[in-house]
Motif scaffolding. Sequence first.
Motif, PDB file in Angstrom:
ATOM      1  N   PRO A  88       0.807  -1.230   0.000  1.00 11.65           N
ATOM      2  CA  PRO A  88       0.000   0.000   0.000  1.00 11.65           C
ATOM      3  C   PRO A  88       0.838   1.277   0.000  1.00 11.65           C
ATOM      4  N   ASP A  89       2.035   1.211   0.591  1.00 18.48           N
ATOM      5  CA  ASP A  89       2.866   2.415   0.663  1.00 18.48           C
ATOM      6  C   ASP A  89       3.943   2.447  -0.420  1.00 18.48           C
ATOM      7  N   ALA A  90       3.729   1.709  -1.516  1.00 19.05           N
ATOM      8  CA  ALA A  90       4.705   1.702  -2.615  1.00 19.05           C
ATOM      9  C   ALA A  90       4.921   3.124  -3.128  1.00 19.05           C
ATOM     10  N   ARG A  91       6.185   3.487  -3.307  1.00 13.20           N
ATOM     11  CA  ARG A  91       6.541   4.827  -3.763  1.00 13.20           C
ATOM     12  C   ARG A  91       6.771   4.822  -5.273  1.00 13.20           C
ATOM     13  N   ASP A  92       6.744   6.001  -5.865  1.00 14.96           N
ATOM     14  CA  ASP A  92       7.000   6.100  -7.296  1.00 14.96           C
ATOM     15  C   ASP A  92       8.340   5.479  -7.664  1.00 14.96           C
ATOM     16  N   ILE A  93       9.374   5.788  -6.883  1.00 15.61           N
ATOM     17  CA  ILE A  93      10.714   5.325  -7.208  1.00 15.61           C
ATOM     18  C   ILE A  93      10.836   3.816  -7.102  1.00 15.61           C
ATOM     19  N   ASP A  94       9.939   3.169  -6.338  1.00 13.68           N
ATOM     20  CA  ASP A  94       9.961   1.704  -6.264  1.00 13.68           C
ATOM     21  C   ASP A  94       9.628   1.096  -7.622  1.00 13.68           C
ATOM     22  N   LEU A  95       8.698   1.733  -8.345  1.00 16.73           N
ATOM     23  CA  LEU A  95       8.342   1.238  -9.676  1.00 16.73           C
ATOM     24  C   LEU A  95       9.530   1.347 -10.620  1.00 16.73           C
ATOM     25  N   TYR A  96      10.256   2.455 -10.520  1.00 19.27           N
ATOM     26  CA  TYR A  96      11.441   2.619 -11.369  1.00 19.27           C
ATOM     27  C   TYR A  96      12.500   1.575 -11.036  1.00 19.27           C
ATOM     28  N   ALA A  97      12.737   1.357  -9.747  1.00 21.67           N
ATOM     29  CA  ALA A  97      13.742   0.384  -9.325  1.00 21.67           C
ATOM     30  C   ALA A  97      13.372  -1.021  -9.799  1.00 21.67           C
ATOM     31  N   TYR A  98      12.092  -1.343  -9.742  1.00 20.21           N
ATOM     32  CA  TYR A  98      11.634  -2.656 -10.214  1.00 20.21           C
ATOM     33  C   TYR A  98      11.868  -2.782 -11.718  1.00 20.21           C
ATOM     34  N   SER A  99      11.538  -1.736 -12.475  1.00 13.06           N
ATOM     35  CA  SER A  99      11.756  -1.761 -13.923  1.00 13.06           C
ATOM     36  C   SER A  99      13.236  -1.955 -14.252  1.00 13.06           C
ATOM     37  N   ARG A 100      14.088  -1.252 -13.522  1.00 11.96           N
ATOM     38  CA  ARG A 100      15.535  -1.354 -13.778  1.00 11.96           C
ATOM     39  C   ARG A 100      16.053  -2.764 -13.484  1.00 11.96           C
ATOM     40  N   SER A 101      15.562  -3.378 -12.418  1.00 13.08           N
ATOM     41  CA  SER A 101      15.979  -4.746 -12.084  1.00 13.08           C
ATOM     42  C   SER A 101      15.498  -5.739 -13.139  1.00 13.08           C
ATOM     43  N   LEU A 102      14.268  -5.547 -13.615  1.00 12.13           N
ATOM     44  CA  LEU A 102      13.743  -6.432 -14.653  1.00 12.13           C
ATOM     45  C   LEU A 102      14.562  -6.320 -15.936  1.00 12.13           C
ATOM     46  N   ARG A 103      14.954  -5.106 -16.285  1.00 10.07           N
ATOM     47  CA  ARG A 103      15.767  -4.915 -17.481  1.00 10.07           C
ATOM     48  C   ARG A 103      17.121  -5.607 -17.317  1.00 10.07           C
ATOM     49  N   ALA A 104      17.669  -5.567 -16.106  1.00  9.07           N
ATOM     50  CA  ALA A 104      18.976  -6.166 -15.860  1.00  9.07           C
ATOM     51  C   ALA A 104      18.954  -7.688 -16.006  1.00  9.07           C
ATOM     52  N   ILE A 105      17.801  -8.310 -15.758  1.00 10.98           N
ATOM     53  CA  ILE A 105      17.724  -9.766 -15.891  1.00 10.98           C
ATOM     54  C   ILE A 105      17.150 -10.181 -17.240  1.00 10.98           C
ATOM     55  N   GLY A 106      16.933  -9.205 -18.127  1.00 15.02           N
ATOM     56  CA  GLY A 106      16.500  -9.518 -19.481  1.00 15.02           C
ATOM     57  C   GLY A 106      15.006  -9.664 -19.662  1.00 15.02           C
ATOM     58  N   ASP A 107      14.193  -9.291 -18.675  1.00 16.94           N
ATOM     59  CA  ASP A 107      12.737  -9.337 -18.816  1.00 16.94           C
ATOM     60  C   ASP A 107      12.287  -7.979 -19.346  1.00 16.94           C
ATOM     61  N   TYR A 108      12.542  -7.752 -20.644  1.00 10.59           N
ATOM     62  CA  TYR A 108      12.374  -6.431 -21.220  1.00 10.59           C
ATOM     63  C   TYR A 108      10.917  -6.003 -21.343  1.00 10.59           C
ATOM     64  N   ASP A 109      10.016  -6.944 -21.645  1.00  6.67           N
ATOM     65  CA  ASP A 109       8.597  -6.597 -21.744  1.00  6.67           C
ATOM     66  C   ASP A 109       8.079  -6.058 -20.410  1.00  6.67           C
ATOM     67  N   ALA A 110       8.385  -6.785 -19.351  1.00  4.44           N
ATOM     68  CA  ALA A 110       7.932  -6.347 -18.027  1.00  4.44           C
ATOM     69  C   ALA A 110       8.610  -5.044 -17.624  1.00  4.44           C
ATOM     70  N   ALA A 111       9.882  -4.887 -17.976  1.00  4.46           N
ATOM     71  CA  ALA A 111      10.591  -3.643 -17.662  1.00  4.46           C
ATOM     72  C   ALA A 111       9.899  -2.455 -18.312  1.00  4.46           C
ATOM     73  N   ASP A 112       9.498  -2.605 -19.574  1.00  2.00           N
ATOM     74  CA  ASP A 112       8.798  -1.520 -20.262  1.00  2.00           C
ATOM     75  C   ASP A 112       7.459  -1.209 -19.607  1.00  2.00           C
ATOM     76  N   ARG A 113       6.742  -2.248 -19.184  1.00  2.00           N
ATOM     77  CA  ARG A 113       5.426  -2.021 -18.566  1.00  2.00           C
ATOM     78  C   ARG A 113       5.550  -1.241 -17.261  1.00  2.00           C
ATOM     79  N   TRP A 114       6.513  -1.602 -16.443  1.00  2.00           N
ATOM     80  CA  TRP A 114       6.654  -0.929 -15.152  1.00  2.00           C
ATOM     81  C   TRP A 114       7.244   0.467 -15.306  1.00  2.00           C
ATOM     82  N   LEU A 115       8.078   0.655 -16.323  1.00  2.00           N
ATOM     83  CA  LEU A 115       8.572   2.008 -16.574  1.00  2.00           C
ATOM     84  C   LEU A 115       7.428   2.908 -17.037  1.00  2.00           C
ATOM     85  N   ALA A 116       6.500   2.335 -17.822  1.00  2.00           N
ATOM     86  CA  ALA A 116       5.339   3.112 -18.263  1.00  2.00           C
ATOM     87  C   ALA A 116       4.461   3.500 -17.075  1.00  2.00           C
ATOM     88  N   GLN A 117       4.318   2.600 -16.104  1.00  2.00           N
ATOM     89  CA  GLN A 117       3.551   2.931 -14.902  1.00  2.00           C
ATOM     90  C   GLN A 117       4.256   4.023 -14.096  1.00  2.00           C
TER      91      GLN A 117
END
Length: 342
Positions: A88-117
């Motif tokens: 419930p207390d997820a911050r904006d920057i948490d979404l960015y950090a999640y996107s960056r981690s997904l990109r680092a492991i090669g999950d590019y589709d999910a990285a794009d979705r979370w960066l868009a959010q």
Amino acid sequence: MRSIQHHWLPALFAIGFASTLHAQDRFVRSGDKAHAAMAYKQAVTHYEQAALKGAAYPTFARNLADSYDRLHDPTNAAKWYQVVVQLPDARDIDLYAYSRSLRAIGDYDAADRWLAQYQERTATDSRILRQQDAVGFAKRSGNGSGCTVRNLAINTADNEMGTSYHGEQLVFASDRGAAGAEERLHAWNARPFLDLYTSTQHPDGSLGTPEVLEELNTKYHESNATFSADGLLVYFTRNDHHQGRTGQDDRGVVNLRIYQRSLRNGAWCDETPFIHNSDHWSVGHPCLDAQGDRLYFASDRTGGMGGTDIWYCERTEGGWGTPTNLGPVVNTEGDELFPSID
């Protein structure tokens, strides 16, 4: 007898429940203490124990994800950021950090979705335009680059980084630990401190057995050396340790500093601190241009755009001039490190 057993069962359950809560709280508190001290390897151990004991995710998940991120473990960072972004207390920057981690492991589709959010919640971060379309970037990077990447024989299972050349010598930093040296582990990742090494490049391009660059190394971190064109000057990064003295800022942190030495009669002499070192922030990762007239470096000094920016100084008759921020073409709201100029 049954009535006696029945009488004690609730008490036993209460004792066990209280013990479990105590264990959860103890591991979370230990993790928080380690995380605050930047002992991220220890923090991971404590937080993972808290998770096994069933501690509530909001009490530790963000710090655990951040610890894995700082340990350069994007797989586990992504696992825990996935938990964090659902809180419930997820911050904006948490979404960015999640996107960056997904990109680092090669999950590019999910990285794009979370960066868009993340973009929907904050459209002012310049990193969005630089990092969107991870899928397209992956396709472009994998086709027609004309480069072949291979693992060098001098690499180990440990960390190697920060390469430069001094004549025919490849200079790099590693935490492999010098043979026979007293083992001192850095609290951040429970690894040996970084030292500088050299390896001779042979005519066929192969590299010789690395040797420790003893003259520049101390009991703290050394890395990212850069040399003048004539090979007579070196600038390198070290923790704030000079002439036997170790400095700390008001948080108790031993920051990074740049030091200079001159080569005379085959020896590196006359260690001099960079004029723009500070007791209040880190200055490191120097990179000298071919003419020796401009020195680039990374710093979290005041006046920057984000956490760590790339800065540069021009050489003057009186020494190095006032640092200039490289600006928004290079720097972002995040961390920029390891400048290179060609």
